[in-house]
Design a protein around this motif. Sequence first.
Motif, PDB file in Angstrom:
ATOM      1  N   GLU A 290      -5.600  -3.703   2.850  1.00  8.54           N
ATOM      2  CA  GLU A 290      -6.305  -3.508   1.573  1.00  8.54           C
ATOM      3  C   GLU A 290      -7.818  -3.381   1.775  1.00  8.54           C
ATOM      4  O   GLU A 290      -8.477  -2.582   1.111  1.00  8.54           O
ATOM      5  CB  GLU A 290      -6.019  -4.657   0.609  1.00  8.54           C
TER       6      GLU A 290
ATOM      7  N   MET B 206       0.840  -1.173   0.000  1.00 12.62           N
ATOM      8  CA  MET B 206       0.000   0.000   0.000  1.00 12.62           C
ATOM      9  C   MET B 206       0.887   1.239   0.000  1.00 12.62           C
ATOM     10  O   MET B 206       1.999   1.212   0.503  1.00 12.62           O
ATOM     11  CB  MET B 206      -0.883   0.016   1.241  1.00 12.62           C
TER      12      MET B 206
ATOM     13  N   SER C  31      -3.844   1.082  -2.975  1.00 13.70           N
ATOM     14  CA  SER C  31      -3.150  -0.198  -3.116  1.00 13.70           C
ATOM     15  C   SER C  31      -1.984  -0.024  -4.084  1.00 13.70           C
ATOM     16  O   SER C  31      -1.967   0.894  -4.908  1.00 13.70           O
ATOM     17  CB  SER C  31      -4.107  -1.272  -3.612  1.00 13.70           C
TER      18      SER C  31
END
Length: 112
Positions: free
Chosen positions: A109, A1, A66
């Motif tokens: 996520e 991320m 992401s």
Amino acid sequence: MKLIRAIIKPERLHAVKEKLNEIGVKGMTISEVKGFGHQKGKTEFYRGNPVQVHFLPKTQIFLAVSDDKKDAVISAITEAAKTGKYGDGKIFINNLEEVVRIRTGEKNEEAL
């Protein structure tokens, strides 16, 4: 991320927001900031007298995305914020170790 922080001209915020919406960015945080780069501020006139303004108004955007969306987000911000003149801004990218959604406790996520 990734945590993406972009500093742009305030008048380009709407265009950047629209471009990010087109690629599916779900949210962002913005703040009004002041700063200067290569342009070193500007001269304005107040009651006929020149006044040097050292810190110019800017808008700072924070996005957590992401890894697979990083390049698309950078391209969208660059395309929408670019005027070709000094002061267009910069984009900073940092790794995010962990993200937690407070309401649900989702992590990483799923929390984005």
